[in-house]
Scaffold this motif. Structure first.
Motif, mmCIF file in Angstrom:
data_model
loop_
_atom_site.group_PDB
_atom_site.id
_atom_site.type_symbol
_atom_site.label_atom_id
_atom_site.label_comp_id
_atom_site.label_asym_id
_atom_site.label_seq_id
_atom_site.Cartn_x
_atom_site.Cartn_y
_atom_site.Cartn_z
ATOM 1 N N THR A 1 -1.482 25.078 -14.813
ATOM 2 C CA THR A 1 -0.024 25.016 -14.923
ATOM 3 C C THR A 1 0.350 25.117 -16.392
ATOM 4 O OG1 THR A 1 -0.216 22.624 -15.046
ATOM 5 C CG2 THR A 1 0.364 23.557 -12.914
ATOM 6 N N ARG A 2 1.651 25.299 -16.642
ATOM 7 C CA ARG A 2 2.069 25.421 -18.032
ATOM 8 C C ARG A 2 2.113 24.083 -18.749
ATOM 9 N NH1 ARG A 2 4.939 29.482 -15.467
ATOM 10 N NH2 ARG A 2 4.521 31.497 -16.410
ATOM 11 N N HIS A 3 2.306 23.029 -17.987
ATOM 12 C CA HIS A 3 2.376 21.704 -18.599
ATOM 13 C C HIS A 3 1.164 20.908 -18.160
ATOM 14 C CE1 HIS A 3 6.685 22.194 -19.624
ATOM 15 N NE2 HIS A 3 6.688 22.927 -18.544
ATOM 16 N N LYS A 4 0.656 20.054 -19.011
ATOM 17 C CA LYS A 4 -0.488 19.231 -18.634
ATOM 18 C C LYS A 4 -0.119 17.765 -18.753
ATOM 19 C CE LYS A 4 -3.615 22.839 -19.549
ATOM 20 N NZ LYS A 4 -3.380 23.326 -18.184
ATOM 21 N N ASN A 5 -0.949 16.921 -18.192
ATOM 22 C CA ASN A 5 -0.794 15.463 -18.311
ATOM 23 C C ASN A 5 0.545 14.945 -17.811
ATOM 24 O OD1 ASN A 5 -3.275 15.335 -19.582
ATOM 25 N ND2 ASN A 5 -2.340 15.752 -21.575
ATOM 26 N N ILE A 6 0.965 15.485 -16.688
ATOM 27 C CA ILE A 6 2.193 14.966 -16.094
ATOM 28 C C ILE A 6 1.809 13.860 -15.128
ATOM 29 C CG2 ILE A 6 4.160 15.520 -14.630
ATOM 30 C CD1 ILE A 6 3.991 18.330 -15.614
ATOM 31 N N ASP A 7 2.518 12.733 -15.203
ATOM 32 C CA ASP A 7 2.277 11.656 -14.247
ATOM 33 C C ASP A 7 3.600 10.946 -14.019
ATOM 34 O OD1 ASP A 7 -0.293 9.068 -13.942
ATOM 35 O OD2 ASP A 7 1.339 9.700 -12.631
ATOM 36 N N ILE A 8 4.364 11.444 -13.069
ATOM 37 C CA ILE A 8 5.707 10.910 -12.841
ATOM 38 C C ILE A 8 5.830 10.397 -11.419
ATOM 39 C CG2 ILE A 8 8.170 11.464 -12.871
ATOM 40 C CD1 ILE A 8 7.549 13.824 -14.626
ATOM 41 N N MET A 9 6.409 9.196 -11.272
ATOM 42 C CA MET A 9 6.718 8.704 -9.920
ATOM 43 C C MET A 9 8.211 8.824 -9.730
ATOM 44 S SD MET A 9 4.533 5.545 -8.726
ATOM 45 C CE MET A 9 4.509 6.137 -7.064
ATOM 46 N N ILE A 10 8.609 9.500 -8.667
ATOM 47 C CA ILE A 10 10.035 9.676 -8.431
ATOM 48 C C ILE A 10 10.432 8.853 -7.220
ATOM 49 C CG2 ILE A 10 11.827 11.327 -7.852
ATOM 50 C CD1 ILE A 10 10.064 13.409 -9.188
ATOM 51 N N ILE A 11 11.403 7.975 -7.419
ATOM 52 C CA ILE A 11 11.884 7.165 -6.312
ATOM 53 C C ILE A 11 13.325 7.554 -6.050
ATOM 54 C CG2 ILE A 11 12.369 4.836 -5.545
ATOM 55 C CD1 ILE A 11 9.935 4.231 -7.592
ATOM 56 N N ARG A 12 13.543 8.064 -4.878
ATOM 57 C CA ARG A 12 14.836 8.657 -4.561
ATOM 58 C C ARG A 12 15.466 7.905 -3.414
ATOM 59 N NH1 ARG A 12 14.699 14.529 -1.624
ATOM 60 N NH2 ARG A 12 16.778 14.481 -0.760
ATOM 61 N N GLU A 13 16.744 7.559 -3.565
ATOM 62 C CA GLU A 13 17.462 6.908 -2.481
ATOM 63 C C GLU A 13 17.563 7.922 -1.351
ATOM 64 O OE1 GLU A 13 20.081 6.567 -0.468
ATOM 65 O OE2 GLU A 13 19.600 4.471 -0.087
ATOM 66 N N ALA B 1 7.688 19.054 -8.744
ATOM 67 C CA ALA B 1 6.675 19.688 -7.900
ATOM 68 C C ALA B 1 6.333 21.055 -8.471
ATOM 69 C CB ALA B 1 7.181 19.812 -6.474
ATOM 70 N N GLY B 2 7.351 21.781 -8.934
ATOM 71 C CA GLY B 2 7.116 23.085 -9.535
ATOM 72 C C GLY B 2 6.268 22.972 -10.786
ATOM 73 N N LEU B 3 6.481 21.918 -11.566
ATOM 74 C CA LEU B 3 5.744 21.746 -12.816
ATOM 75 C C LEU B 3 4.264 21.463 -12.591
ATOM 76 C CD1 LEU B 3 8.241 19.533 -14.835
ATOM 77 C CD2 LEU B 3 7.766 21.928 -15.198
ATOM 78 N N VAL B 4 3.932 20.724 -11.527
ATOM 79 C CA VAL B 4 2.514 20.388 -11.331
ATOM 80 C C VAL B 4 1.762 21.428 -10.513
ATOM 81 C CG1 VAL B 4 2.898 17.925 -11.565
ATOM 82 C CG2 VAL B 4 2.819 18.931 -9.302
ATOM 83 N N GLY C 1 3.432 23.425 -7.592
ATOM 84 C CA GLY C 1 4.092 24.011 -6.427
ATOM 85 C C GLY C 1 4.177 23.097 -5.227
ATOM 86 N N PRO C 2 4.857 23.579 -4.186
ATOM 87 C CA PRO C 2 5.133 22.719 -3.026
ATOM 88 C C PRO C 2 3.904 22.437 -2.174
ATOM 89 C CG PRO C 2 5.905 24.944 -2.614
ATOM 90 C CD PRO C 2 5.476 24.919 -4.025
ATOM 91 N N GLY C 3 2.843 23.157 -2.405
ATOM 92 C CA GLY C 3 1.666 22.942 -1.573
ATOM 93 C C GLY C 3 0.784 21.806 -2.014
ATOM 94 N N LEU C 4 1.142 21.142 -3.111
ATOM 95 C CA LEU C 4 0.228 20.143 -3.673
ATOM 96 C C LEU C 4 0.670 18.704 -3.580
ATOM 97 C CD1 LEU C 4 -0.929 21.834 -6.985
ATOM 98 C CD2 LEU C 4 -2.108 21.699 -4.822
ATOM 99 N N VAL C 5 1.967 18.477 -3.460
ATOM 100 C CA VAL C 5 2.449 17.099 -3.614
ATOM 101 C C VAL C 5 2.839 16.463 -2.275
ATOM 102 C CG1 VAL C 5 3.904 15.628 -5.004
ATOM 103 C CG2 VAL C 5 3.468 17.958 -5.735
ATOM 104 N N PRO C 6 2.284 15.281 -1.976
ATOM 105 C CA PRO C 6 2.678 14.586 -0.753
ATOM 106 C C PRO C 6 3.855 13.668 -1.023
ATOM 107 C CG PRO C 6 0.900 13.405 -1.773
ATOM 108 C CD PRO C 6 1.188 14.583 -2.670
ATOM 109 N N GLY C 7 4.602 13.368 0.032
ATOM 110 C CA GLY C 7 5.742 12.466 -0.138
ATOM 111 C C GLY C 7 5.723 11.410 0.945
#
Lengths: 358, 391
Positions: free
Chosen positions: B155-167, B283-286, B288-294
C-alpha cells in the motif's frame, strides 16, 4: 423555472478600465495571504482595485458580514480568506462563511484538483473537477431540540437546486471538454433526499448525450479516491459529501496550500482557497503556502476576463512550484511565504514587459 | 461474570412466565444488572447444547453466499464447535417478513455472521434498508473496525493502526424523510444525548482495554450543532478517563489528514455518516474492502460482517472475491464466543497466507482465486497440528 443558460457575465469595468473587487481578509492566515495577493497585483500592474471589508468573527452581531455582503453586491466579485466559526459560541451564531454563501446564492462551489509535477505525492496524474452544491443540504443550519437530549438536524434537498447544480456541472463539463460526470450520493439510506438529487442529475444528463453519467455511493467513492483517483473526471454532489470529497482530493494532490476554490452564483462570484482553512496555528509566522490564494486570484482574473494577467501570474506560480521547487513547509520544503512570493515576482519579471520596479 | 450471566438467564426465564405482572420489577432488576455487566466485556451466550454454539448465518447478496460457504468449510475443517443456522433474506421482496425472521433468529442465538443485503434504490422509499433495520431493531449501537497495515500487502501508506468506533443506530441513518412541499425533501439527522454518551463510553472503555493512548472525536460542529451535542458528550465521558488523551477534529480536516498522514490517528469515535466515510477511507488506505473485518456490538447481541459492507455484485460467483475480510470477521466472532484458540488458529493461518505465502486475490494485485486462498488457509491450519479433520 428558467435556468441561466448564458455564461456568467463579469461586471463591466467602469472606472477607467479598472475593476473594483471586494477583499475580505478573514482570520488566521487570511490577512497575510491577502496582502501578498495585493503586492503581486501591484507588481504586475493588474487593473484591479481592492475594497477591503473586515469581518470580525468574535462579534455576535451580523453587521460586519452584512456590510461585506453589500460590498460584494456592489462589486460583483470578491476574494476572501476564511472567517473563523468558534464552536463555543451559542448556536444562534451562524457560520459567517455560510451566511455569505446562502445570502448571495453562490450555489456552485468548483474545485479543480490537479497533480502538480513539482509536488511529490503518492498518487500521480490526478485531474478531478469537483462541483459541490453550496447552499442547501446539511448546511441549512436548521436544527431544533424538541425533547431535551434529542437534537434533530434537517438536511434539505430541493428539486430546483439539484437541477441547477446538475446543469451547472454538465455545462462546465461540456465547456472544458470533459468526458464523464459522476454523481456522489447515499441514496440507499437517504432514499428521498439523495434519491431526488440523483433523479435530477439523471434528468439533466439526458440532455447531454456526449457526456457519460454515472453515480457512486459516497463511501465507495472515498475508498476509490484513495486507491485509484485517476478514474474520476468531473464529480457533482450535495454539500456535505462535497466537503469531504474535496478535502480528500486536496490531500491527494498535496494539501490545503495548493488548491484554489471558486463559488459561483448567478450574479456574483467569490474566490477563496479550496479547503477553506483558517490556519490559525500557522498565522503570522511566514510559513503559510500562498499558492492556493494566488491561484484563486488567478481564477478571479479569468472571471474578470483579464486572461493575459491571469496566465502570466499562473505561469509564474507554476514555475516556482515545479521548476524552481521553492516549497513551503507544508510541501516538505523550507521556504517562507515571502520567499515564495518573491520568487513568483522574479518569474513574472523575467517573462516580460509588464512589470513595475519597486 | 459467570454469576451475572446466570442471573441474567434467570431473568430471561422469569419474564416469559410472569409476563407483565412482575414486568417492571424484573426490567429494573435486569437493567441494573446489565448496566453493571456493561462495564466488563460483553458476555457471550452460553454454549448450551453439548458445548457447541449456534450462530445465525445470513448469506445476503452478491459475494456473501460464496464467502460464507468458505467460512463454513474452514470451520468444519478446523473442528470449530459452532453450528450455523442459515436464514435467507430476499432483498427483492417488499415485505419485511424475511428480515424479521432473521432478527428473531439473532435474538435467539445472540450472535450472527452476515453478508451484505442489497438495497435496491429502484424500490419505493417505504422499503427500508434491510441492513439498517437489522442494526436498529437489535440496537447494535457500536460498529467497530480495526484497520491495520498488513506487511504482505503493498500500500502507499505503512504502519497504519486505527480503531474506528462508529455510532451505528442514529444520526443520518434514521430513515426519517418527508416531502412536505413537492420538490423539497427534508431528511432528519437525529443526535441524542443518550446514544452519544453510550458510544463515547464504549469508545473509551475499548481504548482502555486495548491499551490505546488517544481518542479523537470526528465531527462538524462548526456547521451542525447536533454534532456539538455529540462533542459535548464525548468530552464529558473523556473526563472520566484521565489516562487517555482526548481531542477532536472536523471531518473535512480528518479526511485530508487521513490521506496524507494516517499514522497520527489512534482511536476515532464519530456519528454514523462520518463513520461510514472515514471507515471506507481507512479501508482503502490499508488495501481495500477485501481485507478489513467489522463488528457490530449491542448490549445483548453481536453481528459480524465485512467492515465496508459491500455486496460485490459485479464479482459474485466468479471465484475472485477476497475471503480475508469475511474469514477475519469469523475470527472476531470466535473471539466473542470465547473460543480464542480456534480464533487465533484461523487468524494466523489467514495472515500467514497473506504475508508469507503471499497468495493474493485480484483486488490486492495478485492472481489467486478465492478457493486457492481458502485451500492455502486450510493447509496452514493442517500444518499447525492437532485440531483438524479429513474432509
Amino acid at each position: 423555472m428558467i435556468l441561466c443558460v448564458c455564461v456568467l457575465q463579469p461586471p463591466p469595468a467602469r472606472y477607467g478600465g479598472r475593476h473594483t473587487v471586494t477583499l475580505i481578509p478573514g482570520d488566521g492566515i487570511g490577512p497575510e495571504l491577502a496582502n501578498h495577493v495585493r503586492e503581486l497585483f501591484r507588481f504586475c500592474c493588474v487593473p484591479v482595485d481592492f475594497e477591503v471589508v473586515n469581518v470580525d468573527s468574535t462579534m455576535a452581531s451580523e453587521d460586519d458580514i452584512n456590510n461585506a455582503i453589500m460590498a460584494i453586491r456592489r462589486n460583483g466579485v470578491a476574494l476572501k480568506g476564511n472567517i473563523e466559526t468558534n464552536h463555543n459560541l451559542p448556536p444562534s451564531y451562524k457560520s459567517r462563511n455560510n451566511l455569505l454563501r446562502t445570502t448571495l446564492d453562490l450555489y456552485a462551489n468548483v474545485m479543480h484538483c490537479q497533480s502538480l509535477p513539482g509536488v511529490r505525492t503518492r498518487h500521480r496524474n490526478i485531474d478531478i473537477m469537483i462541483i459541490r452544491e453550496n447552499t442547501e443540504g446539511e448546511y441549512s443550519s436548521l436544527e431544533h431540540e424538541n425533547v431535551p437530549g434529542v437534537v434533530e438536524c434537517l438536511k434539505i434537498i430541493t428539486r430546483t437546486k439539484s437541477l441547477r447544480i446538475a446543469d451547472y456541472a454538465f455545462r462546465m463539463a461540456r465547456e472544458k471538454g470533459r468526458r464523464q460526470v459522476t454523481a456522489v450520493h447515499k441514496a440507499n439510506i437517504m432514499k428521498l433526499g439523495d434519491g431526488l438529487f440523483l433523479e435530477c442529475c439523471k434528468e439533466v444528463a439526458s440532455g447531454y448525450p456526449e457526456i457519460n453519467f454515472d453515480s457512486m455511493i459516497v463511501d465507495n467513492t472515498t475508498m476509490q479516491l484513495v486507491s485509484r483517483p485517476q478514474q474520476f473526471d468531473v464529480m457533482v454532489m450535495p454539500n456535505l459529501y462535497g466537503n469531504v470529497v474535496s478535502n480528500v482530493c486536496a490531500g491527494l494532490v498535496g494539501g490545503p496550500g495548493l488548491v484554489p476554490g471558486a463559488n459561483y452564483g448567478e450574479d456574483y462570484a467569490v474566490f477563496e482557497t479550496g479547503t477553506r482553512n483558517t490556519g490559525k496555528s500557522i498565522a503570522n509566522r511566514n510559513t503559510a503556502n500562498p499558492t492556493a490564494m494566488l491561484l484563486a486570484s488567478c481564477l478571479l482574473l479569468d472571471h474578470l476576463k483579464l486572461h493575459a494577467y491571469a496566465s502570466m501570474i499562473r505561469r509564474a506560480i507554476l514555475t516556482t512550484v515545479t521548476e524552481t521547487r521553492l516549497h513551503t513547509a507544508d510541501l516538505g520544503g523550507q521556504g517562507s511565504t515571502s520567499e515564495v512570493v518573491q520568487s513568483i515576482m522574479n518569474a513574472v519579471q523575467s517573462t516580460g514587459p509588464r512589470t513595475l520596479s519597486i | 461474570m459467570a454469576s451475572h450471566s446466570a442471573v441474567l438467564s434467570m431473568s430471561k426465564i422469569i419474564s416469559p412466565f410472569w409476563g407483565g405482572r412482575l414486568g417492571n420489577t424484573v426490567k429494573v432488576f435486569g437493567t441494573t444488572l446489565t448496566s453493571r455487566r456493561n462495564k466488563t466485556l460483553h458476555a457471550p451466550p452460553p454454549a448450551k447444547y453439548g458445548g457447541r454454539h449456534t450462530v445465525t448465518l445470513i448469506p445476503g447478496d452478491g459475494i456473501g453466499p460464496e464467502l460464507l460457504t468458505h467460512v463454513r468449510e474452514v470451520f468444519r475443517f478446523s473442528c470449530v464447535p459452532v453450528d450455523f443456522e442459515v436464514v435467507h433474506v430476499n432483498s427483492a421482496v417488499e415485505t419485511e417478513d424475511d428480515i424479521n425472521n432473521a432478527i428473531t433468529a439473532i435474538r435467539r442465538n445472540g450472535v450472527a455472521l452476515k453478508g451484505n443485503i442489497e438495497t435496491k434504490h429502484t424500490m419505493p422509499p417505504s422499503v427500508k434498508s434491510r441492513n439498517n433495520l437489522l442494526r436498529t431493531s437489535l440496537d447494535l449501537f457500536a460498529n467497530v473496525m480495526h484497520c491495520q497495515s498488513l506487511p504482505g500487502v503493498q500500500t502507499r501508506h505503512k504502519n497504519i493502526d486505527i480503531m474506528i468506533i462508529r455510532e451505528n443506530t442514529e444520526g443520518e441513518y434514521s430513515s426519517l424523510e418527508h416531502e412536505s412541499v413537492s420538490g423539497v425533501v427534508e431528511s432528519l439527522k437525529i443526535i441524542t444525548r443518550n446514544n452519544s454518551l453510550r458510544i463515547a463510553d464504549y469508545a473509551f472503555q475499548l481504548a482502555r482495554e486495548k491499551g490505546r493512548r488517544r481518542v479523537t472525536a470526528v465531527h462538524k460542529a462548526n456547521i451542525i450543532s447536533g454534532d456539538g451535542l455529540f462533542l459535548q458528550c464525548c468530552r464529558e465521558v473523556a473526563s472520566g478517563y484521565p489516562d487517555i488523551t482526548f481531542d477532536s477534529m472536523i471531518v473535512d480536516n480528518t479526511t485530508m489528514q487521513l490521506v496524507s498522514k494516517p499514522q497520527q490517528f489512534d482511536v476515532m469515535v464519530m456519528p454514523n455518516l462520518y463513520g461510514n466515510v472515514v471507515s471506507n477511507v481507512c479501508a482503502g488506505l490499508v488495501g481495500g474492502p477485501g481485507l478489513v473485518p467489522g463488528a457490530n456490538y449491542g448490549r445483548d447481541y453481536a453481528v459480524f460482517e465485512t467492515a465496508t459492507r459491500n455486496t460485490g455484485k459485479s464479482i459474485a460467483d466468479r471465484n475472485i472475491a477476497n475471503p480475508t475480510a469475511m474469514l477475519l470477521a469469523s475470527c472476531m466472532m470466535l473471539d466473542h464466543l470465547k473460543l480464542n484458540d480456534y480464533a487465533s488458529l484461523i487468524r494466523n493461518a489467514v495472515l500467514t497466507t497473506m504475508n508469507e505465502t503471499r497468495l493474493h486475490t485480484a483486488d490486492i494485485g495478485g492472481q489467486g482465486t478465492t478457493s486457492e486462498v481458502v485451500q492455502s488457509v486450510m493447509r496452514v491450519i493442517q500444518s499447525k497440528g492437532q485440531l483438524i479433520s479429513e474432509i
